[in-house]
Design an enzyme around this catalytic site. Structure first.
Site, PDB file in Angstrom:
ATOM      1  N   LYS A  47       5.611  -3.406  -3.042  1.00  0.00           N
ATOM      2  CA  LYS A  47       4.932  -4.859  -3.713  1.00  0.00           C
ATOM      3  C   LYS A  47       5.420  -5.555  -4.524  1.00  0.00           C
ATOM      4  O   LYS A  47       5.306  -6.726  -4.861  1.00  0.00           O
ATOM      5  CB  LYS A  47       3.604  -4.038  -4.552  1.00  0.00           C
ATOM      6  CG  LYS A  47       2.406  -3.701  -3.439  1.00  0.00           C
ATOM      7  CD  LYS A  47       1.782  -4.683  -2.908  1.00  0.00           C
ATOM      8  CE  LYS A  47       0.504  -4.170  -2.120  1.00  0.00           C
ATOM      9  NZ  LYS A  47      -0.538  -5.367  -1.375  1.00  0.00           N
ATOM     10  N   SER A  84       5.530   3.538   2.320  1.00  0.00           N
ATOM     11  CA  SER A  84       5.304   2.230   1.659  1.00  0.00           C
ATOM     12  C   SER A  84       5.202   2.448   0.257  1.00  0.00           C
ATOM     13  O   SER A  84       5.333   1.483  -0.455  1.00  0.00           O
ATOM     14  CB  SER A  84       4.092   1.437   2.238  1.00  0.00           C
ATOM     15  OG  SER A  84       2.937   2.438   2.048  1.00  0.00           O
TER      16      SER A  84
END
Length: 422
Positions: free
Chosen positions: A59, A315
């Site tokens: 992110k 992720s």
């Protein structure tokens, strides 16, 4: 003259510019072959380790690329965002690095560990505001402040600069795998920022690669939207996979993904939990639920990927340790090893002992027991949770319960009651 409608697509120039901005900010994470998964699927399975970023997720890429693009007026007015976890950390560290003030709205039930992480990364450059019970409450509050104070809202996924930042994951994979053509990439999808960005890169530079996006079964927003050929909003979702559970994917992301993804598949939350436990116990890798998504879909493609080069994007690893018990519980339920019953106990001394001795097998374990004795009744009932060693032990267990008149009901398939136990 008829007006031509244009649709946003991230360009290679914009993605490369994002990669240049991120040099020294986001790590170039390893693309590492995993021996266990490669052997299991008779393929070359590579992990793209975005869990090894400083903020433990990808992110930071989109957040930094967005915030670093703001003009002087936007910087002066400050930024605002809403997040329950990874996006908040990416925004927080970006604010500190760029020396821009930001306000981060988070739902009130957010675990304290996540709140402290956000504060640690942002230091004096961010303020954390806890509001409401859900992400939607935090989002509404953030949007209200954005409109009232003219602050720039940094969206977690539905933003061009965010998509271009996340796309650098794909750029790195292609660069790291120059000597080995990539046949498949499995990527988690929530709001769609990572999937849209990564698949755009491959569409340009490696169009033969098949991009498979993976969603949790309890929040199939992208799958339903692609099936209906329009971006739809789910009425309800299971928020367990908090990094990928959204009611609606980004409009920009949907428009890209419907053209660039080979397939979208869903996986059960219980399978995700089992994968989290296996990665920890067998590979010493800690992942959050969304971080395990890409691996959970491999068995759906077991025949297709044999002998192929396959990349799975890991992720993130922001897993709250307080969730461990729930993760184990969901994994056992998915594996058909954890079962809940209503058991009828005769109102006589020794009934519990008879249940343990005559009904339970030598490897059956009582993990939950709720019982209150009531006077003047022939039978009382208890809610009992049992963990079995094999799924094959279930039917013989139920047969013995019925034979000895202990069986009351089986609760696993009664969702209205079961949700209060798990």
């Amino acid at each position: 003259m008829k007006e031509t409608k244009t649709t946003y697509r991230p360009t290679l120039d914009a993605i490369e510019a994002a990669a240049e901005k991120l040099k020294g900010i986001a790590s170039v994470t390893p693309l590492a072959k995993n021996a266990r998964y490669s052997k299991l699927f008779d393929a070359n399975i590579f992990f793209k380790r975005e869990d090894l970023q400083e903020v433990r997720s990808y992110k930071i890429r989109g957040a930094y690329n967005k915030i670093s693009s703001l003009n002087d007026s936007q910087i002066e007015n400050e930024i605002v965002c809403a997040s329950a976890g990874n996006h908040a950390q990416g925004v927080a560290i970006s604010c500190k690095l760029l020396k821009i003030k930001g306000t981060i709205f988070m739902p009130s039930p957010t675990p304290n560990q996540k709140i402290e992480q956000v504060k640690m990364f942002g230091e004096e450059y961010i303020d954390v505001v806890l509001v409401g019970d859900t992400f939607d409450d935090a989002y509404d509050a953030a949007m209200q402040q954005s409109e009232q104070l003219n602050k720039t809202f940094v969206h977690p996924f539905n933003d061009e600069k965010v998509i271009e930042g996340q796309a650098t994951v794909g750029l790195e994979i292609i660069d790291q795998a120059k000597e080995h053509p990539i046949h498949y990439v499995f990527v988690p999808v929530g709001g769609g920022g990572l999937a849209a960005g990564l698949s755009s890169v491959f569409k340009i530079l490696s169009p033969q690669t098949k991009i498979i996006s993976v969603e949790p079964k309890g929040a199939p927003a992208m799958l339903n939207s692609i099936r209906n050929n329009k971006n739809i909003t789910l009425k309800t979702i299971d928020s367990f996979v908090d990094g990928a559970a959204v009611k609606r994917v980004g409009d920009l992301n949907f428009a890209i993904c419907k053209e660039t993804l080979h397939r979208v598949v869903i996986v059960d939350e219980g399978k995700i939990c089992q994968t989290i436990l296996d990665l920890y116990n067998k590979d010493a890798i800690i992942v959050e639920p969304a971080g395990a998504l890409s691996l959970c879909a491999l068995d759906q493609f077991s025949e297709e990927i044999k002998g192929k080069n396959v990349v799975c994007v890991i992720s993130g690893s922001n897993n709250d340790i307080t969730r461990t018990a729930e993760i184990k519980e969901r994994a056992l339920l998915y594996s058909n090893l954890k079962h809940y019953f209503i058991i009828k106990f005769p109102q006589r001394a020794g009934a519990l002992r008879d249940f343990v001795v005559d009904i339970l097998g030598p490897t059956d374990d009582i993990t939950h027991f709720e019982y209150t004795k009531k006077a003047n009744r022939e039978n009382d009932v208890a809610v009992v949770g049992l963990e079995l060693k094999s799924p094959d032990d279930l039917e013989p267990l139920i047969t013995k319960m019925k034979l000895h008149n202990f069986y009351g009901d089986y609760l696993n398939d009664k969702q209205d009651l079961f949700q209060f136990l798990v």
